[in-house]
Write a protein that holds these residues in place. Structure first.
Motif, PDB file in Angstrom:
ATOM      1  N   ALA A 263       1.917   8.561  -4.640  1.00 26.92           N
ATOM      2  CA  ALA A 263       0.648   7.831  -4.692  1.00 26.92           C
ATOM      3  C   ALA A 263      -0.377   8.583  -5.528  1.00 26.92           C
ATOM      4  O   ALA A 263      -1.099   7.991  -6.343  1.00 26.92           O
ATOM      5  N   ASN A 264      -0.440   9.892  -5.344  1.00 23.69           N
ATOM      6  CA  ASN A 264      -1.381  10.695  -6.123  1.00 23.69           C
ATOM      7  C   ASN A 264      -1.041  10.669  -7.611  1.00 23.69           C
ATOM      8  O   ASN A 264      -1.941  10.627  -8.469  1.00 23.69           O
ATOM      9  N   THR A 265       0.247  10.672  -7.928  1.00 26.15           N
ATOM     10  CA  THR A 265       0.660  10.603  -9.339  1.00 26.15           C
ATOM     11  C   THR A 265       0.274   9.264  -9.945  1.00 26.15           C
ATOM     12  O   THR A 265      -0.190   9.198 -11.101  1.00 26.15           O
TER      13      THR A 265
ATOM     14  N   ALA B  60       6.866   4.291  -5.911  1.00 25.97           N
ATOM     15  CA  ALA B  60       5.748   4.134  -4.976  1.00 25.97           C
ATOM     16  C   ALA B  60       6.276   4.176  -3.547  1.00 25.97           C
ATOM     17  O   ALA B  60       6.662   3.153  -2.983  1.00 25.97           O
ATOM     18  N   LYS B  61       6.279   5.376  -2.957  1.00 26.43           N
ATOM     19  CA  LYS B  61       6.777   5.517  -1.599  1.00 26.43           C
ATOM     20  C   LYS B  61       5.957   6.516  -0.783  1.00 26.43           C
ATOM     21  O   LYS B  61       5.440   6.195   0.270  1.00 26.43           O
TER      22      LYS B  61
ATOM     23  N   ALA C 277      -1.004   1.188  -1.411  1.00 28.42           N
ATOM     24  CA  ALA C 277      -1.752   0.384  -2.385  1.00 28.42           C
ATOM     25  C   ALA C 277      -3.249   0.431  -2.110  1.00 28.42           C
ATOM     26  O   ALA C 277      -4.062   0.413  -3.042  1.00 28.42           O
ATOM     27  N   LEU C 278      -3.640   0.493  -0.841  1.00 32.91           N
ATOM     28  CA  LEU C 278      -5.057   0.606  -0.499  1.00 32.91           C
ATOM     29  C   LEU C 278      -5.623   1.937  -0.993  1.00 32.91           C
ATOM     30  O   LEU C 278      -6.778   2.011  -1.435  1.00 32.91           O
ATOM     31  N   TYR C 279      -4.819   2.973  -0.925  1.00 30.83           N
ATOM     32  CA  TYR C 279      -5.222   4.282  -1.427  1.00 30.83           C
ATOM     33  C   TYR C 279      -5.328   4.259  -2.949  1.00 30.83           C
ATOM     34  O   TYR C 279      -6.325   4.713  -3.535  1.00 30.83           O
ATOM     35  N   VAL C 280      -4.327   3.690  -3.601  1.00 26.70           N
ATOM     36  CA  VAL C 280      -4.339   3.592  -5.068  1.00 26.70           C
ATOM     37  C   VAL C 280      -5.536   2.766  -5.537  1.00 26.70           C
ATOM     38  O   VAL C 280      -6.178   3.079  -6.550  1.00 26.70           O
ATOM     39  N   GLY C 281      -5.868   1.707  -4.786  1.00 26.11           N
ATOM     40  CA  GLY C 281      -6.954   0.828  -5.172  1.00 26.11           C
ATOM     41  C   GLY C 281      -8.336   1.326  -4.789  1.00 26.11           C
ATOM     42  O   GLY C 281      -9.335   0.665  -5.097  1.00 26.11           O
TER      43      GLY C 281
ATOM     44  N   ALA D 169      -2.728   6.203 -13.731  1.00 21.87           N
ATOM     45  CA  ALA D 169      -3.387   4.911 -13.933  1.00 21.87           C
ATOM     46  C   ALA D 169      -4.777   5.069 -14.534  1.00 21.87           C
ATOM     47  O   ALA D 169      -5.285   4.149 -15.193  1.00 21.87           O
ATOM     48  N   GLU D 170      -5.380   6.212 -14.330  1.00 21.31           N
ATOM     49  CA  GLU D 170      -6.731   6.441 -14.853  1.00 21.31           C
ATOM     50  C   GLU D 170      -6.783   6.284 -16.368  1.00 21.31           C
ATOM     51  O   GLU D 170      -7.794   5.849 -16.933  1.00 21.31           O
TER      52      GLU D 170
END
Length: 452
Positions: free
Chosen positions: A137-139, A131-132, A45-49, A144-145
């Motif tokens: 995470a990259n997807t 989400a694992k 989640a930190l990476y996604v955020g 989300a963009e």
């Protein structure tokens, strides 16, 4: 000595690194489905955020580093079968399709876990994601963009962390869970209600006590989530409903719990003497109950993986069990828990008694002082500590590590009252709030019992 290791995330990487250093003469071969090792999924989640800008920081090893230790790494290889009697494994190269047969003297199963994917109508629509791992995470970041409305299904740690990440990036966020409140596996209602109020004040839609019935879309793209009592427009869905042990490969070969989690003894040995297991694919002894439980945490995984290395030649270092200790930072709040909550005790039909302390984390004469809510759960008969929870805008979460030690050591609430903690106005009160929980318990019982 030939050692084969299947899987290399937390437990696998810890086992392999330690075995390579401890037994330099051993032939160690790792089979890994993915194209990377040791991804810290707790940082997803930190990476996604965008908090973690360089994703390489989420890997604490690499195939190259393991190879430098003399380990043979077979990346993107899927082990299809194991013959425990002949000590043979059968694998497939996922890139070329080539079949491979290998032998071992000792086998280490560290296959981890995989997200639960309920058989919901429409779940195969585009933009319904898991989400694992790193690739997922990259997807999520990519999809989300272009999404304005995001729905997260599952209000556990990863789910609420992703909600925060999406809301901070300007998305319209809905959080759905079949339980009546968020984080119900980790904290009691008095704690989760504070976080829920904060979510709602930030415009996050909470759909608690709702189960997803189906996903609807326009063409192949998801566009709406239908629950048993609501309907939510969405551009992107992240499924975070939990994890299951990834153990189909060893079913019928070693003993497991009903959910498939491998049962190991205190030396990480399965029911088959030459097969060891560690990490999210395993059950672990849960100290508050003394029974095996499925608690997939990175901390458990690295400890178990390290103990595999210590014990694979002979049993020398037992596992001390776990309290399921964990912590979380969401927006302005820091929270952590260990052992039993009243909620989990009720589900396990265990009678407990609890004491709650609320005070500022440091004296009133200091420029700032944040409120601290602490709850300690005990066995009312023995008065031993069974669990604790804390929440504050100040970071007092290390207190829960202290409470974890108390549980593992079998301490009573009375002993906690008089434990020697330092006092310094920058950090705490003359009576630490942990001491005060013990003092409150003694006042409640209206007696001063002999220390056990």
């Amino acid at each position: 000595m030939k050692i084969a290791v299947i899987g290399s995330t937390h437990a696998g990487t810890a086992a392999v690194t330690n075995m390579a250093n401890m037994y330099p003469e051993a032939q160690i071969t790792v089979y890994e489905r993915n194209d990377n090792v040791s991804f810290l999924s707790c940082g997803l989640a930190l990476y996604v955020g965008g908090v973690v800008e360089d994703p390489q920081g989420l890997f604490y090893s690499s195939p190259e580093e393991l190879q430098k230790l003399g380990v043979t790494i077979r990346m993107q290889h899927d082990v299809k079968d194991i013959d425990a009697e002949t000590k043979t494994i059968y694998a497939e190269n996922l890139v070329t399709g080539a079949q491979l047969t290998d032998s071992y003297d000792k086998l280490v199963i560290t296959t981890g876990s995989w997200p639960v994917t309920p058989p919901i109508e429409g779940i195969d629509l585009e933009n319904i994601l898991l989400a694992k791992n790193y690739n997922q995470a990259n997807t999520i970041i990519e999809r989300a963009e272009h999404a304005e409305k995001v729905t997260v299904v599952g209000a556990g740690y990863i789910g609420v962390e992703l909600v925060e990440a999406f809301e901070k990036s300007g998305k319209e966020v809905t959080l759905i869970d079949g339980a009546d409140r968020i984080l119900n596996k980790y904290l009691d209602e008095a704690f989760t209600s504070i976080v829920e109020e904060d979510f709602e004040n930030r415009g996050i839609t909470l759909a608690m006590n709702e189960t997803v019935q189906r996903f609807e879309g326009s063409g192949s793209q998801v566009g709406r989530v239908i629950t048993n009592s609501g309907s939510y427009e969405t551009d992107l869905v992240i499924m975070c409903v939990g994890f299951r042990p990834n153990t189909d490969l060893v079913r019928g070969i070693v003993d497991t719990l009903d959910n498939g989690a491998i049962i190991v003894n205190e030396y990480m040995q399965t029911s088959h003497p030459d097969i060891f297991a560690a990490g999210d694919c395993c059950a672990v002894t849960y100290n508050p109950t003394g029974k095996h439980a499925y608690i997939p945490l990175a901390t458990n995984a690295v400890r178990m993986g390290t103990l595999v290395a210590r014990n694979i030649m002979e049993p020398v270092m037992p596992h001390g069990g776990t309290q399921g200790t964990s912590g979380l930072h969401i927006y302005d709040y820091n929270m952590a828990s260990t052992g039993l909550t009243e909620t989990s005790a009720q589900l396990l039909d265990i009678h407990v008694k609890s004491f709650t302390i609320e005070e500022t984390h440091r004296p009133a004469f200091m420029p700032t002082a944040e409120n601290v809510k602490l709850k300690v759960t005990i066995d009312p008969e023995t008065r031993k500590i069974l669990g604790a929870q804390v929440l504050s805008k100040a970071d007092v979460t290390q207190s829960i590590n202290t409470m974890s030690v108390c549980i593992q050591a079998g301490m009573t609430i009375d002993q906690l009252a008089y434990v020697d903690f330092f006092f310094q106005p920058h950090f705490n009160q003359p009576w630490d709030f942990l001491n005060k929980a013990g003092l409150e318990a003694q006042q409640d019982y209206n007696r001063t019992p002999a220390l056990v």
